[in-house]
Design an enzyme around this catalytic site. Structure first.
Site, PDB file in Angstrom:
ATOM      1  N   ASP A   1      76.412   2.168 123.902  1.00 23.98           N
ATOM      2  CA  ASP A   1      77.208   3.383 123.733  1.00 23.98           C
ATOM      3  C   ASP A   1      76.356   4.653 123.702  1.00 23.98           C
ATOM      4  OD1 ASP A   1      79.144   1.495 123.393  1.00 23.98           O
ATOM      5  OD2 ASP A   1      79.941   2.311 121.511  1.00 23.98           O
ATOM      6  N   ASP A   2      77.027   5.760 123.926  1.00 22.03           N
ATOM      7  CA  ASP A   2      76.552   7.122 123.679  1.00 22.03           C
ATOM      8  C   ASP A   2      75.613   7.691 124.738  1.00 22.03           C
ATOM      9  OD1 ASP A   2      77.995   6.558 121.435  1.00 22.03           O
ATOM     10  OD2 ASP A   2      76.387   6.866 119.982  1.00 22.03           O
TER      11      ASP A   2
ATOM     12  N   HIS B   1      83.780   7.012 126.621  1.00 18.20           N
ATOM     13  CA  HIS B   1      83.513   7.074 125.178  1.00 18.20           C
ATOM     14  C   HIS B   1      83.712   8.507 124.664  1.00 18.20           C
ATOM     15  CE1 HIS B   1      82.052   5.317 121.494  1.00 18.20           C
ATOM     16  NE2 HIS B   1      80.870   5.917 121.477  1.00 18.20           N
TER      17      HIS B   1
ATOM     18  N   HIS C   1      81.919  12.826 121.815  1.00 18.61           N
ATOM     19  CA  HIS C   1      81.768  11.826 120.766  1.00 18.61           C
ATOM     20  C   HIS C   1      82.460  12.270 119.477  1.00 18.61           C
ATOM     21  CE1 HIS C   1      79.831   8.645 118.327  1.00 18.61           C
ATOM     22  NE2 HIS C   1      79.772   8.023 119.481  1.00 18.61           N
TER      23      HIS C   1
ATOM     24  N   HIS D   1      73.327   0.838 121.132  1.00 26.25           N
ATOM     25  CA  HIS D   1      73.301   2.228 121.610  1.00 26.25           C
ATOM     26  C   HIS D   1      72.083   2.455 122.490  1.00 26.25           C
ATOM     27  CE1 HIS D   1      75.948   2.203 118.112  1.00 26.25           C
ATOM     28  NE2 HIS D   1      76.569   3.228 118.686  1.00 26.25           N
TER      29      HIS D   1
END
Ligand code: ZN
Length: 404
Positions: A229-230, A280, A284, A371
């Site tokens: 993620d991210d 995503h 965020h 991540h």
């Protein structure tokens, strides 16, 4: 006595002269015309008919330069060099009824026999628009092209202590094509009336369905979905891609819109490597704290930047912090994906702890949250992949997991 000897000698001479009479081939021998070519009569002088290109002919006898062939109702001779062998394709007979096989594709073609529902036949290229040319054991002829579809395949194992006989058709009296030993792996194309059609490296044909068992589900069928993620991150994402490639592992990247905007090339290489791309949100943000309009903008703008960067849409969505509600899910065009293993890699930033979290909780169907913005996550990845691979895991995308 002399009479008997004379008779035996005649029999031997007869079989020497006509060897093809004493032995029949297990299947019809089919060849194709390479071009528009002439079919000659038995004087080899007179042209009987002109055959089109890709006309399937049945070889009745083959001599040094000429072959005696049958094309529809005609029997004649063609020079061997004008004929070619073609690879037949296995097709499944479908629909409700058994289908007639005709000698020709004409409306009133002579009926040769029938092919049975769920049987496998060999299909050859055909010179006819509405009929295909098929072979089923000794039978070869024209069948309505709607009669067949591509078969689906299943891996099976020969499960019989004795050798299993492979036959040319689904009948105990049909010709024997070969034998298969116990534990041979085969691919099954159909299973009907107690018979299964199987293919192996060497040959293909019908065996009794009772002599097969399912290919044992080995450890390899365990699946795990690694998710990152991210990102995309200019340095860490690249490292992660390299490691995944080394292990031939596919993963899912839930990307943040503003990071995509900054690192479009990185996202492009993630997508090009065959990984799945998920949405995503753009900044965020915790969507449940936003008014619906703004939450929707977070999702839609990220979809747009992903589409503009890689040319296709995100196929999954993950809400930041796992925070979502019914209203948010209603805005999504793709599945909302959380995780089953939280490595807490962002918190402890310790490769050993990331590895331990996966090791402790991994099972078939796990979705692992990591991540790709922390160096320590990239540092943990190789040991995670080695460990899981040893346990027989296959690394798949989230969508692949959902579809199984
Ligand atoms: Zn996140």
């Amino acid at each position: 006595m002399r009479k008997i000897i004379f008779f035996v000698v005649m029999m031997i001479l007869f079989s020497l002269y006509f060897p093809h009479h004493s032995r029949t081939a297990a299947t019809a021998n089919i060849k194709m015309t390479t071009n528009t070519i002439e079919l000659f009569d038995d004087s080899l002088q007179l042209v009987m008919q002109e055959l089109p290109q890709n006309a399937p002919v049945i070889i009745l006898a083959e001599q040094q330069q000429w072959s005696k062939v049958q094309y529809k109702e005609q029997i004649g001779y063609i020079k061997n060099e004008l004929l070619t062998t073609v690879q037949a394709k296995y097709m499944l007979v479908h629909s409700k009824a058994d289908w007639p096989i005709y000698l020709s594709d004409a409306q009133q073609g002579q009926l040769l026999g029938r092919i049975y529902l769920n049987s496998i036949v060999e299909m050859f290229p055909s010179d006819s628009p509405n009929y295909i040319f098929i072979r089923y054991g000794h039978l070869a002829g024209y069948v309505d092209k709607q009669a067949v579809v591509e078969p689906s395949t299943k891996k099976k194992i020969i499960n019989d202590p004795k050798v299993v006989i492979v036959r040319s058709t689904a009948s105990p009296s049909s010709d024997v094509l070969g034998h298969l030993a116990a534990n041979t792996e085969v691919t099954m194309l159909t299973n009907f009336n107690g018979w299964a059609f199987v293919t192996t490296k060497d040959f293909s044909g019908y065996v009794l369905a009772s002599s097969l068992k399912n290919a044992t589900t080995n450890n390899k069928t365990k699946k795990i979905a690694l998710t990152f993620d991210d990102g995309p991150h200019p340095k860490v994402t690249r490292q992660i891609l390299k490691i995944l490639e080394k292990y031939n592992a596919k993963a899912t990247f839930f990307v943040v819109g503003n990071a995509v905007q900054k690192n479009p090339k990185i996202l492009k290489s993630v997508a090009d490597a065959g990984h799945e791309i998920g949405n995503h949100t753009y900044n965020h943000t915790k969507l449940t704290t936003l008014p619906l309009q703004k939450a929707k903008l977070q999702i839609d703008s990220t979809d747009a930047v992903i589409k503009a960067t890689i040319g296709r849409n995100a196929t999954v969505f993950r809400p930041p912090y796992g925070a979502y509600d019914k209203t948010i899910v209603n805005q999504l065009n793709v599945p909302n994906i959380l995780w089953t293993i939280d490595t807490l890699d962002w918190k402890h930033r310790d490769p050993k702890k990331t590895l331990a979290a996966v090791q402790k909780n991994a099972r078939n169907g796990s979705i692992v949250l990591m991540h790709d913005i922390h160096q320590t996550t990239a540092d943990a990845l190789e040991s995670i992949l080695t460990m899981l691979q040893k346990q027989g895991y296959e690394f798949v995308t989230v969508s692949e997991m959902l579809n199984n």
